[in-house]
Design a protein around this motif. Structure first.
Motif, PDB file in Angstrom:
ATOM      1  N   PRO A 105       0.840  -1.201   0.000  1.00  0.00           N
ATOM      2  CA  PRO A 105       0.000   0.000   0.000  1.00  0.00           C
ATOM      3  C   PRO A 105       0.876   1.252   0.000  1.00  0.00           C
ATOM      4  O   PRO A 105       1.885   1.321   0.700  1.00  0.00           O
ATOM      5  CB  PRO A 105      -0.801  -0.119   1.298  1.00  0.00           C
ATOM      6  CG  PRO A 105       0.023  -0.975   2.172  1.00  0.00           C
ATOM      7  CD  PRO A 105       0.772  -1.918   1.264  1.00  0.00           C
ATOM      8  N   GLU A 106       0.480   2.223  -0.818  1.00  0.00           N
ATOM      9  CA  GLU A 106       1.236   3.469  -0.867  1.00  0.00           C
ATOM     10  C   GLU A 106       0.791   4.362   0.276  1.00  0.00           C
ATOM     11  O   GLU A 106      -0.378   4.702   0.404  1.00  0.00           O
ATOM     12  CB  GLU A 106       0.986   4.168  -2.201  1.00  0.00           C
ATOM     13  CG  GLU A 106       1.566   3.427  -3.376  1.00  0.00           C
ATOM     14  CD  GLU A 106       1.388   4.198  -4.663  1.00  0.00           C
ATOM     15  OE1 GLU A 106       1.220   5.433  -4.610  1.00  0.00           O
ATOM     16  OE2 GLU A 106       1.395   3.562  -5.718  1.00  0.00           O
ATOM     17  N   ILE A 107       1.744   4.738   1.110  1.00  0.00           N
ATOM     18  CA  ILE A 107       1.461   5.620   2.235  1.00  0.00           C
ATOM     19  C   ILE A 107       1.951   7.013   1.845  1.00  0.00           C
ATOM     20  O   ILE A 107       3.135   7.228   1.631  1.00  0.00           O
ATOM     21  CB  ILE A 107       2.155   5.140   3.530  1.00  0.00           C
ATOM     22  CG1 ILE A 107       1.673   3.739   3.881  1.00  0.00           C
ATOM     23  CG2 ILE A 107       1.898   6.117   4.657  1.00  0.00           C
ATOM     24  CD1 ILE A 107       2.476   3.079   4.978  1.00  0.00           C
ATOM     25  N   LYS A 108       1.000   7.920   1.725  1.00  0.00           N
ATOM     26  CA  LYS A 108       1.344   9.283   1.333  1.00  0.00           C
ATOM     27  C   LYS A 108       1.242  10.186   2.546  1.00  0.00           C
ATOM     28  O   LYS A 108       0.257  10.166   3.271  1.00  0.00           O
ATOM     29  CB  LYS A 108       0.410   9.764   0.231  1.00  0.00           C
ATOM     30  CG  LYS A 108       0.568   8.993  -1.057  1.00  0.00           C
ATOM     31  CD  LYS A 108      -0.349   9.506  -2.126  1.00  0.00           C
ATOM     32  CE  LYS A 108      -0.189   8.709  -3.400  1.00  0.00           C
ATOM     33  NZ  LYS A 108      -1.111   9.171  -4.451  1.00  0.00           N
ATOM     34  N   ILE A 109       2.277  10.973   2.754  1.00  0.00           N
ATOM     35  CA  ILE A 109       2.280  11.926   3.856  1.00  0.00           C
ATOM     36  C   ILE A 109       1.996  13.301   3.258  1.00  0.00           C
ATOM     37  O   ILE A 109       2.711  13.768   2.376  1.00  0.00           O
ATOM     38  CB  ILE A 109       3.637  11.917   4.588  1.00  0.00           C
ATOM     39  CG1 ILE A 109       3.923  10.522   5.138  1.00  0.00           C
ATOM     40  CG2 ILE A 109       3.668  12.975   5.682  1.00  0.00           C
ATOM     41  CD1 ILE A 109       5.323  10.341   5.644  1.00  0.00           C
TER      42      ILE A 109
END
Length: 45
Positions: free
Chosen positions: A31-35
Motif C-alpha cells: 500500500p502506498e502511504i502518502k504523507i
C-alpha cells in the motif's frame, strides 16, 4: 525424464509453461502511504 518431460520443473522451464511444479511468483502488493505536507501539524494551545 528431463528437459522434454511435461511434469518436471526443468521441462516446464524448457517449454515456458507453468503448473504445479513451477508456480508463478506473485508480486507483493504494497500500500502506498502518502504523507501530506501541506496540512498544519502544529499543536494549538
Amino acid at each position: 525424464m528431463g528437459r522434454g518431460d511435461k511434469k518436471t520443473k526443468r521441462g516446464k522451464i524448457n517449454r515456458g509453461s507453468y503448473g504445479v511444479r513451477r508456480p508463478r511468483i506473485k508480486k507483493k502488493v504494497r500500500p502506498e502511504i502518502k504523507i501530506d505536507v501541506d496540512k498544519d501539524t502544529t499543536v494549538k494551545r
